[in-house]
Design an enzyme around this catalytic site. Structure first.
Site, PDB file in Angstrom:
ATOM      1  N   CYS A  11       3.418 -13.556   6.341  1.00 27.41           N
ATOM      2  CA  CYS A  11       4.610 -12.967   7.249  1.00 27.41           C
ATOM      3  C   CYS A  11       5.648 -13.201   6.641  1.00 27.41           C
ATOM      4  CB  CYS A  11       4.443 -14.247   8.480  1.00 27.41           C
ATOM      5  SG  CYS A  11       2.959 -14.189   9.525  1.00 27.41           S
ATOM      6  N   ARG A  37      -1.317 -18.077   6.204  1.00 26.70           N
ATOM      7  CA  ARG A  37      -1.773 -19.207   5.806  1.00 26.70           C
ATOM      8  C   ARG A  37      -2.187 -19.894   6.995  1.00 26.70           C
ATOM      9  NH1 ARG A  37      -0.998 -19.352  -0.724  1.00 26.70           N
ATOM     10  NH2 ARG A  37      -2.864 -18.199  -1.012  1.00 26.70           N
ATOM     11  N   TYR A  58      -6.919 -14.198   4.421  1.00 27.16           N
ATOM     12  CA  TYR A  58      -5.741 -13.413   3.665  1.00 27.16           C
ATOM     13  C   TYR A  58      -7.077 -12.935   3.239  1.00 27.16           C
ATOM     14  CZ  TYR A  58      -0.865 -15.340   2.507  1.00 27.16           C
ATOM     15  OH  TYR A  58       0.095 -15.673   3.279  1.00 27.16           O
ATOM     16  N   LYS A  97       8.099  -5.242  -4.404  1.00 27.80           N
ATOM     17  CA  LYS A  97       9.009  -4.570  -5.473  1.00 27.80           C
ATOM     18  C   LYS A  97       9.425  -6.568  -6.249  1.00 27.80           C
ATOM     19  CE  LYS A  97      12.969  -5.670  -4.003  1.00 27.80           C
ATOM     20  NZ  LYS A  97      13.086  -7.343  -4.735  1.00 27.80           N
ATOM     21  N   ARG A 167      13.297 -16.845  -4.023  1.00 26.82           N
ATOM     22  CA  ARG A 167      13.282 -16.406  -5.108  1.00 26.82           C
ATOM     23  C   ARG A 167      14.146 -17.241  -6.019  1.00 26.82           C
ATOM     24  NH1 ARG A 167      17.389 -13.057  -0.941  1.00 26.82           N
ATOM     25  NH2 ARG A 167      17.671 -14.970   0.127  1.00 26.82           N
TER      26      ARG A 167
END
Length: 330
Positions: A11, A37, A58, A97, A167
């Protein structure tokens, strides 16, 4: 019209804000199930987007026989595991990506699993379906600015204060190159129609074992064409693209911002012309193109050898160049 039934593994914000609306808006697709999860999060997602089902696992979603294709917006470090599991479950896969946050070799394992299980796999470079990106490629091929001599591609913003942002997580294959540098590599290759022959790249890292916060690279293409790339997660916002040719310059402010009112600045003979360009719903266009390949059993539009492997090969070389502080030949 027959529609592809989609399941979403995770999500993430990119799913909520962009890809799920694209699936809902696509004529040949429908959202069927979501998984997280966190059961409450999955339930909230399903309610928000009127999905038929939701799962707190999943693997349970992958076992749902109604689902034909899955979109994977999970952190980079989880792409391989869940792409292979999705392939083994017989699902077609659109994966964010970079397909692999580690190497081209890892991506080859993922495509091998897709081939073995006879499913389609595509890396989700959504911007490549933008009408203005396709128009830019056509302008270059028509020689509007003569022969291209340099591409200047800058993609930067600052999230350095978000310590819990995935990130910035090395264990999940975060970092500036994987998150946004991959775009600067991709657009350079796309416009030049091939791979560079030499690469030099430098990283700024938080720690020796940490992610790359920013980087700068030079790609040299055969025929004397240079691509100058800058990508950063700790700089002031900049998303501009500039192409310098023998007969002019094209500048695109906010190229990587995907602005609705985007435009090109064509600089020739001392005069600058502002050219309005069409901006399309890139995520919807991406979903429709992938679903079309699924429904018609045709090759996906972003091909593995020309696209995913090529991009990761350059990114591998960039990592090698930064680690060894040397120029790397491809």
């Amino acid at each position: 019209m027959k529609k592809v039934k989609w399941g979403i593994l995770g999500c993430a914000n990119i799913a909520r804000k962009a890809v799920i609306p694209g699936i809902i808006g696509a004529d040949n697709s429908e959202l069927y199930a979501v998984a997280s999860r966190n059961k409450e999060k999955a339930a909230d997602f399903a309610e928000e987007f009127d999905a038929d089902k939701y799962y707190d696992d999943y693997q349970k979603l992958l076992e749902d026989e109604e689902i034909e294709a899955v979109y994977i917006p999970l952190p980079n470090g989880l792409h391989k595991e869940w792409t292979i599991k999705a392939a083994e479950a017989g699902k077609h896969i659109l994966c964010e990506k970079p397909l692999s946050g580690k190497s081209k070799a890892e991506a080859e394992e993922m495509f091998a699993a897709a081939k073995k299980n006879k499913v389609k796999l595509m890396e989700a470079f959504m911007y490549r379906f933008q009408p203005f990106v396709i128009k830019l490629k056509e302008m270059i091929e028509k020689g509007v600015i003569g022969e291209v001599k340099e591409i200047k591609s800058n993609f930067a913003f600052d999230i350095s204060d978000r310590k819990d942002d995935i990130r910035l997580n090395a264990e999940l294959d975060g970092g500036a190159l994987n998150d946004i540098g991959c775009y600067t590599v991709n657009i350079s290759r796309y416009l030049m129609g091939g791979l560079p022959t030499k690469v030099a790249n430098f990283f700024e890292k938080e720690t020796a074992a940490g992610v790359d916060l920013s980087g700068s690279a030079i790609l040299y293409f055969e025929g004397g064409v240079f691509a100058s790339l800058y990508y950063s997660l700790n700089s002031y916002n900049e998303q501009d693209l500039e192409l310098v040719g023998t007969e002019g310059i094209i500048r695109i402010p906010g190229f990587f911002s995907w602005l609705e009112d985007n435009y090109f600045l064509l600089d020739k003979n001392g005069e600058v012309e502002r050219i309005p360009v069409e901006t399309g719903p890139q995520y919807l266009l991406e979903v429709e193109a992938f679903a079309e390949a699924v429904l018609n059993d045709t090759e996906v539009p972003l091909k593995v050898d020309e696209e995913t492997y090529a991009n990761l090969k350059v990114m591998d070389a960039m990592r090698k160049s930064a680690a060894e502080e040397t120029v790397v030949k491809l």
